[in-house]
Design a protein around this motif. Structure first.
Motif, PDB file in Angstrom:
ATOM      1  N   LEU A  96       0.677  20.561  29.818  1.00  0.00           N
ATOM      2  CA  LEU A  96       0.265  18.722  29.648  1.00  0.00           C
ATOM      3  C   LEU A  96      -0.693  18.658  28.099  1.00  0.00           C
ATOM      4  O   LEU A  96      -1.289  17.695  28.229  1.00  0.00           O
ATOM      5  N   LEU A  97      -1.862  19.322  28.079  1.00  0.00           N
ATOM      6  CA  LEU A  97      -2.952  19.045  27.527  1.00  0.00           C
ATOM      7  C   LEU A  97      -2.556  18.076  26.338  1.00  0.00           C
ATOM      8  O   LEU A  97      -3.085  16.308  26.625  1.00  0.00           O
ATOM      9  N   GLU A  98      -2.012  18.894  25.341  1.00  0.00           N
ATOM     10  CA  GLU A  98      -1.979  18.033  23.535  1.00  0.00           C
ATOM     11  C   GLU A  98      -0.952  16.751  23.908  1.00  0.00           C
ATOM     12  O   GLU A  98      -1.440  16.269  23.579  1.00  0.00           O
ATOM     13  N   PRO A  99       0.043  17.045  24.535  1.00  0.00           N
ATOM     14  CA  PRO A  99       0.582  15.697  24.472  1.00  0.00           C
ATOM     15  C   PRO A  99       0.302  14.906  25.417  1.00  0.00           C
ATOM     16  O   PRO A  99       0.785  13.563  24.729  1.00  0.00           O
ATOM     17  N   VAL A 100      -0.309  14.494  25.815  1.00  0.00           N
ATOM     18  CA  VAL A 100      -1.068  13.793  27.022  1.00  0.00           C
ATOM     19  C   VAL A 100      -2.122  13.211  26.269  1.00  0.00           C
ATOM     20  O   VAL A 100      -2.349  11.908  25.630  1.00  0.00           O
ATOM     21  N   LYS A 101      -2.844  13.753  25.261  1.00  0.00           N
ATOM     22  CA  LYS A 101      -3.795  13.483  24.689  1.00  0.00           C
ATOM     23  C   LYS A 101      -3.187  12.947  23.467  1.00  0.00           C
ATOM     24  O   LYS A 101      -3.675  12.019  22.686  1.00  0.00           O
ATOM     25  N   GLU A 102      -2.225  13.032  22.753  1.00  0.00           N
ATOM     26  CA  GLU A 102      -1.390  13.232  21.595  1.00  0.00           C
ATOM     27  C   GLU A 102      -0.877  11.344  21.840  1.00  0.00           C
ATOM     28  O   GLU A 102      -0.562  10.337  21.031  1.00  0.00           O
ATOM     29  N   PHE A 103      -0.599  11.313  23.873  1.00  0.00           N
ATOM     30  CA  PHE A 103       0.213   9.899  24.513  1.00  0.00           C
ATOM     31  C   PHE A 103      -1.520   9.006  24.453  1.00  0.00           C
ATOM     32  O   PHE A 103      -0.937   8.222  23.801  1.00  0.00           O
ATOM     33  N   ILE A 104      -2.289   9.647  25.169  1.00  0.00           N
ATOM     34  CA  ILE A 104      -3.453   8.334  25.211  1.00  0.00           C
ATOM     35  C   ILE A 104      -3.817   8.047  23.703  1.00  0.00           C
ATOM     36  O   ILE A 104      -4.405   7.225  23.469  1.00  0.00           O
ATOM     37  N   SER A 105      -3.807   8.735  22.935  1.00  0.00           N
ATOM     38  CA  SER A 105      -4.024   8.468  21.738  1.00  0.00           C
ATOM     39  C   SER A 105      -3.200   7.245  20.822  1.00  0.00           C
ATOM     40  O   SER A 105      -3.163   6.136  19.840  1.00  0.00           O
ATOM     41  N   ALA A 106      -2.016   7.626  21.182  1.00  0.00           N
ATOM     42  CA  ALA A 106      -0.884   6.455  21.483  1.00  0.00           C
ATOM     43  C   ALA A 106      -1.301   5.204  21.692  1.00  0.00           C
ATOM     44  O   ALA A 106      -0.988   4.010  20.398  1.00  0.00           O
ATOM     45  N   ILE A 107      -1.263   4.914  23.055  1.00  0.00           N
ATOM     46  CA  ILE A 107      -1.607   4.203  23.325  1.00  0.00           C
ATOM     47  C   ILE A 107      -3.148   3.312  23.013  1.00  0.00           C
ATOM     48  O   ILE A 107      -3.056   2.008  22.739  1.00  0.00           O
ATOM     49  N   ASP A 108      -4.023   4.258  22.307  1.00  0.00           N
ATOM     50  CA  ASP A 108      -5.393   3.215  22.321  1.00  0.00           C
ATOM     51  C   ASP A 108      -4.936   2.801  20.350  1.00  0.00           C
ATOM     52  O   ASP A 108      -5.531   1.323  20.628  1.00  0.00           O
ATOM     53  N   LYS A 109      -3.747   3.662  19.986  1.00  0.00           N
ATOM     54  CA  LYS A 109      -3.289   2.787  18.543  1.00  0.00           C
ATOM     55  C   LYS A 109      -2.844   1.086  19.232  1.00  0.00           C
ATOM     56  O   LYS A 109      -2.907   0.739  18.215  1.00  0.00           O
ATOM     57  N   LEU A 110      -2.295   1.170  20.148  1.00  0.00           N
ATOM     58  CA  LEU A 110      -0.725   0.061  20.525  1.00  0.00           C
ATOM     59  C   LEU A 110      -2.293  -1.374  20.888  1.00  0.00           C
ATOM     60  O   LEU A 110      -2.276  -2.122  19.970  1.00  0.00           O
ATOM     61  N   LEU A 111      -3.188  -0.444  21.482  1.00  0.00           N
ATOM     62  CA  LEU A 111      -4.044  -1.683  21.928  1.00  0.00           C
ATOM     63  C   LEU A 111      -4.884  -2.104  20.675  1.00  0.00           C
ATOM     64  O   LEU A 111      -4.973  -3.276  21.019  1.00  0.00           O
ATOM     65  N   GLU A 112      -5.311  -0.864  19.945  1.00  0.00           N
ATOM     66  CA  GLU A 112      -6.485  -1.637  19.192  1.00  0.00           C
ATOM     67  C   GLU A 112      -5.125  -2.854  18.019  1.00  0.00           C
ATOM     68  O   GLU A 112      -6.295  -3.654  17.678  1.00  0.00           O
ATOM     69  N   GLN A 113      -4.258  -2.188  17.756  1.00  0.00           N
ATOM     70  CA  GLN A 113      -3.137  -3.025  16.733  1.00  0.00           C
ATOM     71  C   GLN A 113      -3.416  -4.778  17.538  1.00  0.00           C
ATOM     72  O   GLN A 113      -3.136  -5.826  17.078  1.00  0.00           O
ATOM     73  N   SER A 114      -3.185  -4.611  19.269  1.00  0.00           N
ATOM     74  CA  SER A 114      -2.624  -6.058  19.397  1.00  0.00           C
ATOM     75  C   SER A 114      -3.671  -6.412  19.677  1.00  0.00           C
ATOM     76  O   SER A 114      -3.445  -7.862  19.734  1.00  0.00           O
ATOM     77  N   ILE A 115      -5.235  -5.792  19.729  1.00  0.00           N
ATOM     78  CA  ILE A 115      -6.251  -6.849  19.344  1.00  0.00           C
ATOM     79  C   ILE A 115      -6.508  -7.332  17.903  1.00  0.00           C
ATOM     80  O   ILE A 115      -7.092  -8.447  18.397  1.00  0.00           O
ATOM     81  N   ALA A 116      -6.301  -6.140  16.998  1.00  0.00           N
ATOM     82  CA  ALA A 116      -7.043  -6.963  16.075  1.00  0.00           C
ATOM     83  C   ALA A 116      -5.420  -7.915  15.139  1.00  0.00           C
ATOM     84  O   ALA A 116      -5.719  -9.094  14.984  1.00  0.00           O
ATOM     85  N   ASP A 117      -3.956  -7.982  16.115  1.00  0.00           N
ATOM     86  CA  ASP A 117      -3.511  -8.974  15.931  1.00  0.00           C
ATOM     87  C   ASP A 117      -3.686 -10.598  16.792  1.00  0.00           C
ATOM     88  O   ASP A 117      -3.277 -11.700  16.572  1.00  0.00           O
ATOM     89  N   ARG A 118      -4.067 -10.528  17.613  1.00  0.00           N
ATOM     90  CA  ARG A 118      -4.819 -11.320  18.065  1.00  0.00           C
ATOM     91  C   ARG A 118      -5.977 -12.050  18.085  1.00  0.00           C
ATOM     92  O   ARG A 118      -5.430 -13.696  17.552  1.00  0.00           O
ATOM     93  N   LEU A 119      -6.729 -11.752  17.921  1.00  0.00           N
ATOM     94  CA  LEU A 119      -7.973 -12.232  16.580  1.00  0.00           C
ATOM     95  C   LEU A 119      -7.058 -11.979  15.342  1.00  0.00           C
ATOM     96  O   LEU A 119      -8.393 -13.711  15.544  1.00  0.00           O
ATOM     97  N   ASN A 120      -6.357 -12.226  14.846  1.00  0.00           N
ATOM     98  CA  ASN A 120      -6.003 -12.478  13.818  1.00  0.00           C
ATOM     99  C   ASN A 120      -5.012 -14.139  14.478  1.00  0.00           C
ATOM    100  O   ASN A 120      -5.125 -14.957  13.174  1.00  0.00           O
ATOM    101  N   PHE A 121      -4.555 -14.001  14.851  1.00  0.00           N
ATOM    102  CA  PHE A 121      -3.701 -15.402  15.295  1.00  0.00           C
ATOM    103  C   PHE A 121      -5.041 -16.446  15.933  1.00  0.00           C
ATOM    104  O   PHE A 121      -4.366 -17.232  15.191  1.00  0.00           O
ATOM    105  N   ILE A 122      -6.168 -16.044  16.573  1.00  0.00           N
ATOM    106  CA  ILE A 122      -7.227 -16.806  16.946  1.00  0.00           C
ATOM    107  C   ILE A 122      -7.684 -17.331  15.221  1.00  0.00           C
ATOM    108  O   ILE A 122      -7.845 -18.842  15.626  1.00  0.00           O
ATOM    109  N   TYR A 123      -7.900 -16.725  14.335  1.00  0.00           N
ATOM    110  CA  TYR A 123      -9.031 -17.378  13.375  1.00  0.00           C
ATOM    111  C   TYR A 123      -7.678 -17.802  12.741  1.00  0.00           C
ATOM    112  O   TYR A 123      -8.332 -18.844  12.017  1.00  0.00           O
TER     113      TYR A 123
END
Length: 90
Positions: free
Chosen positions: A51-78
């Motif tokens: 499970l180690l590799e699939p879990v690392k990939e899942f965490i990475s995908a969630i990190d990317k979603l969070l980064e994109q969500s933050i960027a979208d919100r900052l762009n909206f506020i700007y």
């Protein structure tokens, strides 16, 4: 169960997370449930290592979603701030 359903509805079905990421999450959720509530469930090292590799990939995908969500919100506020400043200069 509700979290698994929402993950599918909001992320997997909309193409934000792959089906393999959803399967990894579902498997981890099932294991957590078994570990908490089943009398004699134990994890072996082979299972964890698989499970180690699939879990690392899942965490990475969630990190990317969070980064994109933050960027979208900052762009909206700007955009809101810029449009308010622009209107006040008229």
């Amino acid at each position: 169960m509700w979290v698994k359903q929402k993950l599918g509805e909001e992320f997997t079905s909309k193409g934000k997370l792959s089906k393999s990421h959803a399967k990894t999450f579902n498997l981890l959720s099932d294991f957590r449930h078994k570990g908490d509530y089943d009398d004699l469930f134990d994890f072996d090292s082979e299972m964890v290592e698989r499970l180690l590799e699939p879990v690392k990939e899942f965490i990475s995908a969630i990190d990317k979603l969070l980064e994109q969500s933050i960027a979208d919100r900052l762009n909206f506020i700007y955009t809101i701030i810029f449009s308010q400043n622009h209107r006040s200069n008229w």
